[in-house]
Design a protein around this motif. Structure first.
Motif, PDB file in Angstrom:
ATOM      1  N   GLU A  38       0.826  -1.212   0.000  1.00 63.88           N
ATOM      2  CA  GLU A  38       0.000   0.000   0.000  1.00 63.88           C
ATOM      3  C   GLU A  38       0.858   1.259   0.000  1.00 63.88           C
ATOM      4  OE1 GLU A  38      -2.487  -0.812   3.389  1.00 63.88           O
ATOM      5  OE2 GLU A  38      -3.894  -1.989   2.183  1.00 63.88           O
ATOM      6  N   PHE A  39       1.953   1.240   0.751  1.00 59.06           N
ATOM      7  CA  PHE A  39       2.887   2.368   0.795  1.00 59.06           C
ATOM      8  C   PHE A  39       3.460   2.645  -0.600  1.00 59.06           C
ATOM      9  CE2 PHE A  39       7.344   3.731   1.188  1.00 59.06           C
ATOM     10  CZ  PHE A  39       7.207   4.910   1.905  1.00 59.06           C
ATOM     11  N   TYR A  40       3.922   1.595  -1.277  1.00 58.53           N
ATOM     12  CA  TYR A  40       4.515   1.763  -2.615  1.00 58.53           C
ATOM     13  C   TYR A  40       3.461   2.136  -3.656  1.00 58.53           C
ATOM     14  CZ  TYR A  40       8.759  -0.277  -0.637  1.00 58.53           C
ATOM     15  OH  TYR A  40       9.875  -0.527   0.121  1.00 58.53           O
ATOM     16  N   GLY A  44       3.625   5.321  -5.979  1.00 59.35           N
ATOM     17  CA  GLY A  44       3.706   5.122  -7.423  1.00 59.35           C
ATOM     18  C   GLY A  44       5.035   4.544  -7.869  1.00 59.35           C
ATOM     19  N   LYS A  45       5.786   3.971  -6.924  1.00 65.64           N
ATOM     20  CA  LYS A  45       7.049   3.311  -7.262  1.00 65.64           C
ATOM     21  C   LYS A  45       7.499   2.446  -6.090  1.00 65.64           C
ATOM     22  CE  LYS A  45      10.207   6.981  -5.801  1.00 65.64           C
ATOM     23  NZ  LYS A  45      11.355   7.790  -6.175  1.00 65.64           N
ATOM     24  N   LYS A  67      -3.972  -1.558 -14.309  1.00 64.86           N
ATOM     25  CA  LYS A  67      -4.916  -2.109 -13.335  1.00 64.86           C
ATOM     26  C   LYS A  67      -5.081  -3.589 -13.647  1.00 64.86           C
ATOM     27  CE  LYS A  67      -9.388  -1.286 -11.231  1.00 64.86           C
ATOM     28  NZ  LYS A  67      -8.935  -1.648  -9.912  1.00 64.86           N
ATOM     29  N   PHE A  68      -4.844  -4.418 -12.642  1.00 67.94           N
ATOM     30  CA  PHE A  68      -4.870  -5.864 -12.803  1.00 67.94           C
ATOM     31  C   PHE A  68      -5.590  -6.489 -11.614  1.00 67.94           C
ATOM     32  CE2 PHE A  68      -0.962  -4.127 -14.552  1.00 67.94           C
ATOM     33  CZ  PHE A  68      -0.932  -4.656 -15.836  1.00 67.94           C
ATOM     34  N   ASN A 122      -4.120   4.700  -8.251  1.00 66.47           N
ATOM     35  CA  ASN A 122      -3.836   5.630  -9.357  1.00 66.47           C
ATOM     36  C   ASN A 122      -3.122   4.968 -10.531  1.00 66.47           C
ATOM     37  OD1 ASN A 122      -4.986   7.761  -7.852  1.00 66.47           O
ATOM     38  ND2 ASN A 122      -3.052   8.070  -6.774  1.00 66.47           N
ATOM     39  N   GLY A 123      -3.551   3.775 -10.898  1.00 70.84           N
ATOM     40  CA  GLY A 123      -2.977   3.111 -12.066  1.00 70.84           C
ATOM     41  C   GLY A 123      -1.620   2.475 -11.839  1.00 70.84           C
ATOM     42  N   TYR A 124      -1.240   2.277 -10.586  1.00 69.72           N
ATOM     43  CA  TYR A 124       0.024   1.617 -10.273  1.00 69.72           C
ATOM     44  C   TYR A 124      -0.261   0.455  -9.331  1.00 69.72           C
ATOM     45  CZ  TYR A 124       4.970   0.994  -9.223  1.00 69.72           C
ATOM     46  OH  TYR A 124       6.235   0.480  -9.093  1.00 69.72           O
TER      47      TYR A 124
END
Length: 156
Positions: A38-40, A44-45, A67-68, A122-124
């Motif tokens: 959740e942190f990463y 976003g990385k 998104k998977f 957000n897409g990551y």
């Protein structure tokens, strides 16, 4: 079956190929892995800065844009970590580069517990595995990382 069990099954299947004993899922390591995922995802990385991780556990990281489903992220992560095997020199067992550290942690014989977490924002998408005890210990590669190749027998 949940994604954490699928991760454990994938890891143990690959560990067996490298003569490493099966790991057990650990609830506290699942919590840490999920917190770090959740942190990463929020960042976003993936960059090994998770404040929930500690130095006594090993950590494998995976991040991808898109998104998977949790199952797809799980499979992508475990496959990517195992793919590092192609870069490892089993004839010179050692920590040679960062291009093999997730593979060697995954099959590290002395690591016997793991946790796994997946998160998206957000897409990551991220996946994190936490292992105990930590692997990749200098001077211990010979007894912890095996090729899985059949042993040669010589008859006289």
């Amino acid at each position: 079956m949940g994604y954490q069990q699928k991760a454990l099954d994938d890891v143990n299947t690959n560990r067996a190929k490298h003569s490493a004993p099966a790991m057990k899922m650990d609830a506290s390591l699942n919590t840490v892995a999920l917190q770090c995922a959740e942190f990463y995802a929020q960042k976003g990385k993936v960059d090994r800065t998770c404040p929930y991780h500690n130095s006594t556990t090993g950590e494998n990281l995976f991040g991808i844009k898109g998104k998977f489903s949790e199952d797809v992220i799980t499979k992508l992560a475990t496959t990517a970590w195992m793919a590092e095997a192609k870069n490892y020199d089993f004839l010179k067992p050692n920590f040679l580069s960062s291009s093999t550290k997730q593979f060697t942690q995954l099959i590290w014989k002395e690591s016997d517990k793991m946790g796994f977490g997946v998160a998206q924002k957000n897409g990551y998408a991220t996946a994190v595995s936490a292992f105990s005890p930590a692997g990749n210990v200098a001077g211990k590669f010979l007894e912890n990382v095996f090729s899985g190749s059949p042993k040669l027998s010589v008859k006289f």
